[in-house]
Design a protein around this motif. Structure first.
Motif, PDB file in Angstrom:
ATOM      1  N   LEU A 129       0.814  -1.222   0.000  1.00 42.39           N
ATOM      2  CA  LEU A 129       0.000   0.000   0.000  1.00 42.39           C
ATOM      3  C   LEU A 129       0.847   1.272   0.000  1.00 42.39           C
ATOM      4  CD1 LEU A 129      -2.817  -1.003   2.535  1.00 42.39           C
ATOM      5  CD2 LEU A 129      -3.040  -0.753   0.051  1.00 42.39           C
ATOM      6  N   GLY A 130       2.161   1.121   0.069  1.00 43.89           N
ATOM      7  CA  GLY A 130       3.022   2.300   0.092  1.00 43.89           C
ATOM      8  C   GLY A 130       3.141   2.938   1.458  1.00 43.89           C
ATOM      9  N   MET A 131       2.887   2.167   2.519  1.00 41.27           N
ATOM     10  CA  MET A 131       2.993   2.674   3.889  1.00 41.27           C
ATOM     11  C   MET A 131       4.468   2.595   4.314  1.00 41.27           C
ATOM     12  SD  MET A 131      -0.482   0.827   5.329  1.00 41.27           S
ATOM     13  CE  MET A 131      -0.321   1.422   7.020  1.00 41.27           C
ATOM     14  N   LYS A 132       5.217   3.618   3.959  1.00 42.14           N
ATOM     15  CA  LYS A 132       6.674   3.583   4.082  1.00 42.14           C
ATOM     16  C   LYS A 132       7.175   3.800   5.504  1.00 42.14           C
ATOM     17  CE  LYS A 132       7.321   5.171  -0.675  1.00 42.14           C
ATOM     18  NZ  LYS A 132       7.892   6.219  -1.565  1.00 42.14           N
ATOM     19  N   ASN A 133       6.324   4.323   6.368  1.00 42.88           N
ATOM     20  CA  ASN A 133       6.746   4.610   7.741  1.00 42.88           C
ATOM     21  C   ASN A 133       5.933   3.803   8.742  1.00 42.88           C
ATOM     22  OD1 ASN A 133       8.731   6.977   7.369  1.00 42.88           O
ATOM     23  ND2 ASN A 133       6.967   7.590   6.142  1.00 42.88           N
ATOM     24  N   THR A 134       5.722   2.547   8.407  1.00 37.67           N
ATOM     25  CA  THR A 134       4.891   1.658   9.231  1.00 37.67           C
ATOM     26  C   THR A 134       5.589   0.327   9.456  1.00 37.67           C
ATOM     27  OG1 THR A 134       2.800   2.631   8.478  1.00 37.67           O
ATOM     28  CG2 THR A 134       2.707   0.377   9.313  1.00 37.67           C
ATOM     29  N   HIS A 135       5.502  -0.175  10.675  1.00 39.55           N
ATOM     30  CA  HIS A 135       5.941  -1.542  10.981  1.00 39.55           C
ATOM     31  C   HIS A 135       5.093  -2.052  12.140  1.00 39.55           C
ATOM     32  CE1 HIS A 135       8.384  -4.880  12.572  1.00 39.55           C
ATOM     33  NE2 HIS A 135       8.721  -5.037  11.302  1.00 39.55           N
ATOM     34  N   PHE A 136       4.498  -3.226  11.939  1.00 40.22           N
ATOM     35  CA  PHE A 136       3.623  -3.810  12.949  1.00 40.22           C
ATOM     36  C   PHE A 136       4.347  -4.921  13.710  1.00 40.22           C
ATOM     37  CE2 PHE A 136       0.535  -2.418   9.602  1.00 40.22           C
ATOM     38  CZ  PHE A 136      -0.103  -1.443  10.354  1.00 40.22           C
ATOM     39  N   GLN A 137       3.980  -5.076  14.981  1.00 36.61           N
ATOM     40  CA  GLN A 137       4.498  -6.156  15.810  1.00 36.61           C
ATOM     41  C   GLN A 137       3.382  -7.031  16.385  1.00 36.61           C
ATOM     42  OE1 GLN A 137       7.475  -6.931  15.513  1.00 36.61           O
ATOM     43  NE2 GLN A 137       8.911  -5.761  16.760  1.00 36.61           N
ATOM     44  N   ASN A 138       2.148  -6.553  16.304  1.00 39.22           N
ATOM     45  CA  ASN A 138       1.009  -7.338  16.767  1.00 39.22           C
ATOM     46  C   ASN A 138      -0.245  -6.919  16.017  1.00 39.22           C
ATOM     47  OD1 ASN A 138      -0.195  -5.040  18.199  1.00 39.22           O
ATOM     48  ND2 ASN A 138       1.412  -5.340  19.713  1.00 39.22           N
ATOM     49  N   ALA A 139      -1.352  -7.622  16.273  1.00 40.56           N
ATOM     50  CA  ALA A 139      -2.578  -7.412  15.505  1.00 40.56           C
ATOM     51  C   ALA A 139      -3.546  -6.431  16.142  1.00 40.56           C
ATOM     52  CB  ALA A 139      -3.297  -8.764  15.301  1.00 40.56           C
ATOM     53  N   ASN A 140      -3.234  -5.956  17.353  1.00 45.09           N
ATOM     54  CA  ASN A 140      -4.212  -5.114  18.044  1.00 45.09           C
ATOM     55  C   ASN A 140      -3.696  -3.749  18.485  1.00 45.09           C
ATOM     56  OD1 ASN A 140      -2.611  -5.861  20.258  1.00 45.09           O
ATOM     57  ND2 ASN A 140      -4.032  -7.502  20.860  1.00 45.09           N
ATOM     58  N   GLY A 141      -2.387  -3.506  18.422  1.00 47.04           N
ATOM     59  CA  GLY A 141      -1.858  -2.195  18.757  1.00 47.04           C
ATOM     60  C   GLY A 141      -1.446  -2.016  20.198  1.00 47.04           C
ATOM     61  N   LEU A 142      -1.490  -3.090  21.005  1.00 47.42           N
ATOM     62  CA  LEU A 142      -0.973  -2.981  22.364  1.00 47.42           C
ATOM     63  C   LEU A 142       0.512  -2.611  22.303  1.00 47.42           C
ATOM     64  CD1 LEU A 142      -2.764  -5.991  24.100  1.00 47.42           C
ATOM     65  CD2 LEU A 142      -3.128  -3.547  24.548  1.00 47.42           C
ATOM     66  N   PRO A 143       1.016  -1.879  23.307  1.00 42.84           N
ATOM     67  CA  PRO A 143       2.392  -1.371  23.249  1.00 42.84           C
ATOM     68  C   PRO A 143       3.407  -2.466  22.960  1.00 42.84           C
ATOM     69  CG  PRO A 143       1.222  -0.392  25.099  1.00 42.84           C
ATOM     70  CD  PRO A 143       0.313  -1.450  24.536  1.00 42.84           C
ATOM     71  N   ALA A 144       4.288  -2.200  22.007  1.00 40.83           N
ATOM     72  CA  ALA A 144       5.343  -3.132  21.633  1.00 40.83           C
ATOM     73  C   ALA A 144       6.472  -2.348  20.980  1.00 40.83           C
ATOM     74  CB  ALA A 144       4.815  -4.199  20.671  1.00 40.83           C
ATOM     75  N   LYS A 145       7.697  -2.772  21.232  1.00 40.30           N
ATOM     76  CA  LYS A 145       8.850  -2.130  20.627  1.00 40.30           C
ATOM     77  C   LYS A 145       8.819  -2.319  19.108  1.00 40.30           C
ATOM     78  CE  LYS A 145      13.916  -1.959  20.939  1.00 40.30           C
ATOM     79  NZ  LYS A 145      15.128  -2.561  21.566  1.00 40.30           N
ATOM     80  N   ASN A 146       9.183  -1.276  18.392  1.00 35.33           N
ATOM     81  CA  ASN A 146       9.253  -1.316  16.924  1.00 35.33           C
ATOM     82  C   ASN A 146       7.874  -1.479  16.280  1.00 35.33           C
ATOM     83  OD1 ASN A 146      11.046  -1.006  14.754  1.00 35.33           O
ATOM     84  ND2 ASN A 146      11.072  -3.198  14.323  1.00 35.33           N
ATOM     85  N   HIS A 147       6.839  -0.991  16.941  1.00 32.12           N
ATOM     86  CA  HIS A 147       5.478  -0.995  16.400  1.00 32.12           C
ATOM     87  C   HIS A 147       5.069   0.456  16.170  1.00 32.12           C
ATOM     88  CE1 HIS A 147       1.429  -2.924  15.937  1.00 32.12           C
ATOM     89  NE2 HIS A 147       1.031  -1.690  16.232  1.00 32.12           N
TER      90      HIS A 147
END
Length: 397
Positions: free
Chosen positions: A156-174
């Motif tokens: 999708l061209g989301m160049k400044n995004t990185h996910f670490q989980n499916a719900n958004g709870l606090p996580a490093k590098n999310h």
């Protein structure tokens, strides 16, 4: 024999209905004043064209909190659309999914709930447990699902995004950015079921059971701002108050994203102000309705000679109030349309110009394979075109 030739030529023409149009992103900022003074980052975008009307630190990577769930919902809806799963499929809740804290619908290990109801719990109540249950159902494990999330973000061209989980709870590098979330919001708007859910203020799950659960929308603008029907709130102590919102009036649909707001009241007020600005300044003009013929083109040496290119969704332009839509001109550019053509291959583009400047670009992409025709097929096509091709299916543009 002539009737047979006629049917063959028309079959080639109708094949073109499976082509689609991808909207190119036009990046131009219109608002001069700060419409979100308390937000760390913000974007106001026209959903139809992708035109940015206001920005503030749009590409700054920040924790998105529960706005993450937009990607989870998108992947579920895409899987439904592809026939990989159905909304009626039962989803079994694992120990891991049931252990999620924060906002939840209090799923129990071993409990089963349909994809439809799980999705409703995520969309309305921002359920962390349902998000993980859906992730495991679709990806096998949450970790594998997260890889799917990051791959889709890249597409999708989301160049400044990185996910670490499916719900958004606090996580490093999310992390994500306001602009990336606006792109994600535009994509999920292709699925009306999502705004049907996110536009509901309150509802129930497990009705008729011993454990009914009352759902209340975390996005209060759904109730208090005309036209708002989504999309997703977010809050953690690190992310502060976030919101990806959408509103539609008289054919104009907007996406507004704010991140790092100090409180929910300020967040909602600034998003409402962004919507007020756009609805007061702009209107939407439809160039092509869904199903309209955009162009008819010949494919040289193709086993299907003529392609009818249709809009698979409404194609609009954003017009300032008081402007005339006729001041916008269409300019066509085509690649060499010669077989073989593969799915995903670019056929050309349409540029929308005003006063010589490109304000929007639309790419034409093939979703079908066109093989090279043999000699006998070419002869039959040539005869059939001369004798039977209707005027409305002859080459245009």
């Amino acid at each position: 024999m002539l009737k047979k030739l006629s049917r063959m030529v028309l079959a080639g023409c109708l094949l073109g209905a499976s082509l689609f149009i991808c909207l190119g992103h036009t990046y131009a900022v219109e608002a001069e004043q700060d419409l979100a003074p308390h937000a760390v980052s913000a974007v106001l975008m026209d959903a139809g064209t992708g035109k940015v009307l206001f920005e503030k630190n749009p590409h700054l990577s920040l924790p998105p909190a529960s706005i993450t769930k937009l990607m989870t919902m998108l992947l579920v809806m895409e899987a439904v659309g592809q026939g990989k799963i159905t909304l009626k499929d039962p989803v079994r809740v694992s120990e891991h999914a049931a252990s999620m804290g924060g906002t939840q619908i209090f799923l129990e290990p071993g409990e089963q709930m349909s994809v439809h109801d799980m999705l409703k719990g995520v969309a309305i109540a921002s359920a962390n447990d349902a998000s993980v249950a859906l992730a495991e159902f679709l990806g096998g494990t949450e970790g594998n699902f997260v890889r799917m999330m990051n791959e889709r973000a890249r597409q999708l061209g989301m160049k400044n995004t990185h996910f670490q989980n499916a719900n958004g709870l606090p996580a490093k590098n999310h992390y994500s950015s306001a602009y990336d979330i606006a792109l994600l919001s535009r994509e999920i708007l292709k699925y009306p079921l999502i705004t049907k859910f996110t536009g509901i203020y309150q509802d129930y799950l497990r009705q008729g059971s011993k454990k009914p659960f009352w759902l209340v929308n975390t996005n209060k603008l759904v109730r208090y701002y005309q036209g708002v029907d989504g999309l997703k709130t977010g809050y953690t102590s690190e992310a502060r108050f976030c919101l990806a919102a959408t509103a539609k009036r008289e054919g104009l649909r907007l996406v507004s994203v704010v991140m790092g707001e100090p409180d929910a009241k300020t967040r909602n007020a600034e998003v409402a102000g962004m919507f007020d600005y756009a609805f007061n300044q702009y209107t939407s003009h439809t160039l092509y309705k869904k199903g309209d013929v955009v162009a008819v083109k010949k494919i040289e040496k193709g086993d299907h000679r003529t392609l009818v290119i249709r809009a698979n969704q409404p194609i609009t332009i954003l017009v300032k109030k008081g402007e005339h839509p006729q001041s916008y001109k269409k300019k066509w550019t085509w690649t060499t349309l010669q077989a073989p053509i593969k799915p995903g291959q670019s056929l050309g583009k349409i540029q929308i110009e005003k006063e010589g400047q490109v304000v929007q670009e639309l790419e034409l992409v093939s979703t079908v394979e066109i093989k090279r025709a043999n000699l006998w097929t070419s002869i039959k096509q040539a005869i059939g075109e001369v004798l039977f091709l209707p005027d409305e299916l002859k080459e245009t543009e």
